[in-house]
Write a protein that holds these residues in place. Structure first.
Motif, PDB file in Angstrom:
ATOM      1  N   GLN A 154       0.825  -1.191   0.000  1.00 49.47           N
ATOM      2  CA  GLN A 154       0.000   0.000   0.000  1.00 49.47           C
ATOM      3  C   GLN A 154       0.866   1.251   0.000  1.00 49.47           C
ATOM      4  OE1 GLN A 154      -2.689  -0.420   3.346  1.00 49.47           O
ATOM      5  NE2 GLN A 154      -4.045  -1.793   2.222  1.00 49.47           N
ATOM      6  N   PHE A 155       0.210   2.413   0.132  1.00 47.73           N
ATOM      7  CA  PHE A 155       0.884   3.715   0.087  1.00 47.73           C
ATOM      8  C   PHE A 155       2.014   3.779   1.107  1.00 47.73           C
ATOM      9  CE2 PHE A 155       1.032   8.227   1.471  1.00 47.73           C
ATOM     10  CZ  PHE A 155       1.515   8.762   0.286  1.00 47.73           C
ATOM     11  N   GLN A 156       3.142   4.302   0.670  1.00 45.94           N
ATOM     12  CA  GLN A 156       4.349   4.444   1.485  1.00 45.94           C
ATOM     13  C   GLN A 156       4.927   3.101   1.911  1.00 45.94           C
ATOM     14  OE1 GLN A 156       3.399   7.098   4.717  1.00 45.94           O
ATOM     15  NE2 GLN A 156       3.587   8.927   3.444  1.00 45.94           N
ATOM     16  N   GLY A 157       4.592   2.050   1.191  1.00 49.69           N
ATOM     17  CA  GLY A 157       5.211   0.752   1.437  1.00 49.69           C
ATOM     18  C   GLY A 157       4.623  -0.047   2.576  1.00 49.69           C
ATOM     19  N   LYS A 158       3.450   0.338   3.085  1.00 52.24           N
ATOM     20  CA  LYS A 158       2.818  -0.449   4.135  1.00 52.24           C
ATOM     21  C   LYS A 158       2.433  -1.820   3.585  1.00 52.24           C
ATOM     22  CE  LYS A 158       0.858   3.610   6.429  1.00 52.24           C
ATOM     23  NZ  LYS A 158      -0.401   4.270   6.870  1.00 52.24           N
ATOM     24  N   GLN A 159       2.572  -2.855   4.436  1.00 52.80           N
ATOM     25  CA  GLN A 159       2.368  -4.217   3.971  1.00 52.80           C
ATOM     26  C   GLN A 159       1.376  -4.964   4.868  1.00 52.80           C
ATOM     27  OE1 GLN A 159       6.236  -6.127   2.552  1.00 52.80           O
ATOM     28  NE2 GLN A 159       7.012  -4.570   3.940  1.00 52.80           N
ATOM     29  N   PRO A 160       0.074  -4.900   4.566  1.00 43.61           N
ATOM     30  CA  PRO A 160      -0.891  -5.719   5.318  1.00 43.61           C
ATOM     31  C   PRO A 160      -0.824  -7.173   4.871  1.00 43.61           C
ATOM     32  CG  PRO A 160      -2.013  -4.437   3.625  1.00 43.61           C
ATOM     33  CD  PRO A 160      -0.568  -3.996   3.609  1.00 43.61           C
ATOM     34  N   VAL A 161      -0.852  -8.076   5.839  1.00 42.04           N
ATOM     35  CA  VAL A 161      -0.781  -9.510   5.554  1.00 42.04           C
ATOM     36  C   VAL A 161      -1.906 -10.201   6.325  1.00 42.04           C
ATOM     37  CG1 VAL A 161       0.661 -11.579   5.547  1.00 42.04           C
ATOM     38  CG2 VAL A 161       1.721  -9.331   5.335  1.00 42.04           C
ATOM     39  N   THR A 162      -2.599 -11.111   5.643  1.00 44.66           N
ATOM     40  CA  THR A 162      -3.696 -11.857   6.252  1.00 44.66           C
ATOM     41  C   THR A 162      -3.430 -13.341   6.126  1.00 44.66           C
ATOM     42  OG1 THR A 162      -5.259 -10.110   5.649  1.00 44.66           O
ATOM     43  CG2 THR A 162      -6.183 -12.229   6.280  1.00 44.66           C
ATOM     44  N   CYS A 163      -3.602 -14.050   7.234  1.00 51.57           N
ATOM     45  CA  CYS A 163      -3.416 -15.508   7.277  1.00 51.57           C
ATOM     46  C   CYS A 163      -4.810 -16.141   7.288  1.00 51.57           C
ATOM     47  CB  CYS A 163      -2.622 -15.886   8.516  1.00 51.57           C
ATOM     48  SG  CYS A 163      -2.104 -17.616   8.570  1.00 51.57           S
ATOM     49  N   LEU A 164      -5.138 -16.866   6.224  1.00 51.19           N
ATOM     50  CA  LEU A 164      -6.483 -17.411   6.054  1.00 51.19           C
ATOM     51  C   LEU A 164      -6.446 -18.940   6.124  1.00 51.19           C
ATOM     52  CD1 LEU A 164      -7.636 -15.154   3.074  1.00 51.19           C
ATOM     53  CD2 LEU A 164      -8.212 -14.880   5.491  1.00 51.19           C
ATOM     54  N   PRO A 165      -6.847 -19.513   7.251  1.00 55.56           N
ATOM     55  CA  PRO A 165      -6.873 -20.984   7.366  1.00 55.56           C
ATOM     56  C   PRO A 165      -8.181 -21.556   6.833  1.00 55.56           C
ATOM     57  CG  PRO A 165      -7.405 -20.010   9.472  1.00 55.56           C
ATOM     58  CD  PRO A 165      -7.164 -18.857   8.531  1.00 55.56           C
ATOM     59  N   LYS A 166      -8.114 -22.790   6.423  1.00 52.59           N
ATOM     60  CA  LYS A 166      -9.306 -23.527   6.011  1.00 52.59           C
ATOM     61  C   LYS A 166      -9.582 -24.590   7.062  1.00 52.59           C
ATOM     62  CE  LYS A 166     -11.369 -26.164   2.231  1.00 52.59           C
ATOM     63  NZ  LYS A 166     -11.144 -26.750   0.885  1.00 52.59           N
ATOM     64  N   GLY A 167     -10.766 -24.492   7.684  1.00 49.65           N
ATOM     65  CA  GLY A 167     -11.098 -25.409   8.763  1.00 49.65           C
ATOM     66  C   GLY A 167     -10.452 -24.964  10.061  1.00 49.65           C
ATOM     67  N   GLY A 168     -10.711 -25.748  11.095  1.00 51.12           N
ATOM     68  CA  GLY A 168     -10.062 -25.483  12.377  1.00 51.12           C
ATOM     69  C   GLY A 168     -10.968 -24.839  13.397  1.00 51.12           C
ATOM     70  N   ASP A 169     -10.894 -25.332  14.635  1.00 50.39           N
ATOM     71  CA  ASP A 169     -11.589 -24.765  15.791  1.00 50.39           C
ATOM     72  C   ASP A 169     -10.563 -24.242  16.781  1.00 50.39           C
ATOM     73  OD1 ASP A 169     -14.108 -25.549  14.818  1.00 50.39           O
ATOM     74  OD2 ASP A 169     -13.911 -27.539  15.730  1.00 50.39           O
ATOM     75  N   ASN A 170     -10.929 -23.154  17.472  1.00 51.46           N
ATOM     76  CA  ASN A 170     -10.081 -22.620  18.537  1.00 51.46           C
ATOM     77  C   ASN A 170      -8.636 -22.427  18.065  1.00 51.46           C
ATOM     78  OD1 ASN A 170     -12.329 -22.865  20.318  1.00 51.46           O
ATOM     79  ND2 ASN A 170     -11.808 -25.027  20.602  1.00 51.46           N
ATOM     80  N   LEU A 171      -8.485 -21.675  16.982  1.00 50.05           N
ATOM     81  CA  LEU A 171      -7.171 -21.542  16.347  1.00 50.05           C
ATOM     82  C   LEU A 171      -6.284 -20.551  17.073  1.00 50.05           C
ATOM     83  CD1 LEU A 171      -8.235 -21.541  12.584  1.00 50.05           C
ATOM     84  CD2 LEU A 171      -7.426 -23.460  13.971  1.00 50.05           C
ATOM     85  N   GLN A 172      -4.995 -20.821  17.025  1.00 49.92           N
ATOM     86  CA  GLN A 172      -3.969 -19.945  17.576  1.00 49.92           C
ATOM     87  C   GLN A 172      -2.986 -19.606  16.460  1.00 49.92           C
ATOM     88  OE1 GLN A 172      -2.164 -21.850  20.960  1.00 49.92           O
ATOM     89  NE2 GLN A 172      -4.130 -22.304  21.924  1.00 49.92           N
ATOM     90  N   TYR A 173      -2.578 -18.318  16.413  1.00 51.08           N
ATOM     91  CA  TYR A 173      -1.696 -17.849  15.343  1.00 51.08           C
ATOM     92  C   TYR A 173      -0.350 -17.405  15.919  1.00 51.08           C
ATOM     93  CZ  TYR A 173      -6.036 -17.629  12.650  1.00 51.08           C
ATOM     94  OH  TYR A 173      -7.218 -17.930  12.027  1.00 51.08           O
ATOM     95  N   SER A 174       0.680 -17.626  15.129  1.00 50.13           N
ATOM     96  CA  SER A 174       2.014 -17.123  15.467  1.00 50.13           C
ATOM     97  C   SER A 174       2.741 -16.818  14.162  1.00 50.13           C
ATOM     98  CB  SER A 174       2.798 -18.125  16.318  1.00 50.13           C
ATOM     99  OG  SER A 174       2.978 -19.344  15.618  1.00 50.13           O
ATOM    100  N   TRP A 175       3.689 -15.856  14.230  1.00 45.56           N
ATOM    101  CA  TRP A 175       4.397 -15.391  13.033  1.00 45.56           C
ATOM    102  C   TRP A 175       5.901 -15.445  13.258  1.00 45.56           C
ATOM    103  CZ3 TRP A 175       1.482 -13.673   8.770  1.00 45.56           C
ATOM    104  CH2 TRP A 175       0.128 -13.472   9.016  1.00 45.56           C
ATOM    105  N   SER A 176       6.613 -15.671  12.173  1.00 46.50           N
ATOM    106  CA  SER A 176       8.079 -15.598  12.222  1.00 46.50           C
ATOM    107  C   SER A 176       8.571 -14.937  10.943  1.00 46.50           C
ATOM    108  CB  SER A 176       8.704 -16.988  12.378  1.00 46.50           C
ATOM    109  OG  SER A 176       8.443 -17.794  11.242  1.00 46.50           O
ATOM    110  N   LEU A 177       9.708 -14.240  11.053  1.00 47.26           N
ATOM    111  CA  LEU A 177      10.317 -13.557   9.913  1.00 47.26           C
ATOM    112  C   LEU A 177      11.782 -13.960   9.845  1.00 47.26           C
ATOM    113  CD1 LEU A 177      10.017 -11.386   7.647  1.00 47.26           C
ATOM    114  CD2 LEU A 177      10.831  -9.726   9.329  1.00 47.26           C
TER     115      LEU A 177
END
Length: 357
Positions: A154-177
């Protein structure tokens, strides 16, 4: 196993058919036990009071129900008996259940939502006297099937990222770079434990989103890097922030403009800092010069005041000076006889003025 199958070839057909069925069941049990030993299907220990076990919807679960020396027990959900065993022999069992008396392992296949709930296990001695009663809670969760990552520039280099899972109950998310845990300081907005984040302009590299619950875990990775592209592609002008991979679309870059958000930011900051430094130096020079001029003026005034002297001379000297001044004013000129100049009315005579010597 192969030797046993070779031996079957020498057995009569009718007997062989019965033996093969028994051997297939035994082989299946061996494979299952091997999987348990390799940790592929770790059993949940249900021998503890109040044990909590999780199973995947549509999958299977293995429960360690009793010890090997348990003579008689029954496993119930509410008032309905699902499994009854006496003297290592299965007296009653529900469909989708398979029990191994030798090790007390219960396997439930094709798990359904209504399998969730509280179960009770009652043990008895040889006289039929109840020895113990304990409970177990079973929770069935939908496992994560897949994960899809969507990133934008996006403008000025902003980077939105969305993690879209298929299925799953009571999900927990974590990220690494780049194989390191993503920090909140790397984000413009969002939470590292949420499925939607916005990365800062300077962030680039291999981004991984991990999604898990109690019965499954899956990861998805994507390379993130936004650059400002100012070029032409098939005659079309492109001037916007895009993923770095889109640089290959350009035929010709305009003014060589192809910079990532980090370089652009550094250039801007460098220009601002340089301008501030120049203004600061000019200000210091002006202040220094003003102070120096003021100091010089003060020094001159002090020197002038210090050298003022009043000399008193005798009155005689003043009289001599007055006499000199009088004599200077009495300069005399010698008198000469005046001569009369005849003026001629002829205009041409004006240029012929003669001086009598």
């Amino acid at each position: 196993m192969q030797k046993l199958l070779d031996t079957l070839s020498h057995i009569p057909s009718e007997a062989s058919e019965c033996v093969v069925k028994d051997m297939k069941a035994t082989a299946g049990l061996v494979v299952w036990l091997f999987a348990l030993s390799q940790g592929m299907d770790t059993p949940c220990d249900g021998r503890r009071e109040g044990a909590l076990c999780y199973g995947p919807l549509g999958g299977e679960i293995v429960l360690s129900l009793v010890d090997e020396d348990t003579f008689r027990f029954e496993w119930l959900k509410g008032k309905f008996a699902l499994l009854k065993v006496k003297d290592n022999k299965i007296k009653e069992r529900a469909e989708r259940f398979s029990f191994t008396p030798n090790n007390g392992m219960l396997k439930i296949e094709n798990l359904m939502r209504n399998d969730s709930g509280n179960y009770s296990l009652n043990t008895f001695n040889k006289l039929g006297i109840e020895l113990q009663s304990r409970t177990l809670q079973l929770v069935i969760e939908d496992p994560v099937i897949s994960v899809h990552l969507v990133s934008k520039c996006q403008f000025q280099g902003k980077q939105p990222v969305t993690c879209l899972p298929k299925g799953g109950d009571n999900l927990q998310y974590s990220w690494s770079l780049n194989k390191k845990t993503l920090q909140d300081s790397d984000l413009l907005s969002g939470d590292v434990q949420a499925n939607n984040i916005t990365l800062k302009q300077s962030i680039s590299g291999q981004l991984v989103c991990s999604v898990k619950n109690n019965v499954s875990e899956i990861q998805k990775e994507v390379f993130v890097s936004c650059v400002f592209i100012n070029c032409t592609s098939n005659g079309t002008l492109i001037s916007e922030w895009l993923p770095e991979i889109n640089e290959t679309l350009c035929d010709t870059f305009i003014d060589g403009s192809k910079s990532n958000q980090g370089n652009n930011y550094l250039l801007i900051m460098g220009g601002v800092l340089s301008a501030l430094f120049i203004l600061l130096m000019i200000g210091l020079a002006v202040v220094y010069k003003q102070k120096k001029n003021q100091s010089s003026i003060e020094d001159e005034e002090e020197l002038t005041y210090a050298n003022v002297r009043i000399n008193r001379q005798p009155r005689r000297a003043n009289k001599e000076i007055e006499d000199v001044m009088v004599e200077y004013g009495q300069v005399r000129f010698s008198e000469r006889p005046r001569r009369t100049v005849v003026v001629n009315n002829d205009p041409s005579t004006y240029a012929q003025v003669r001086r009598d010597r």
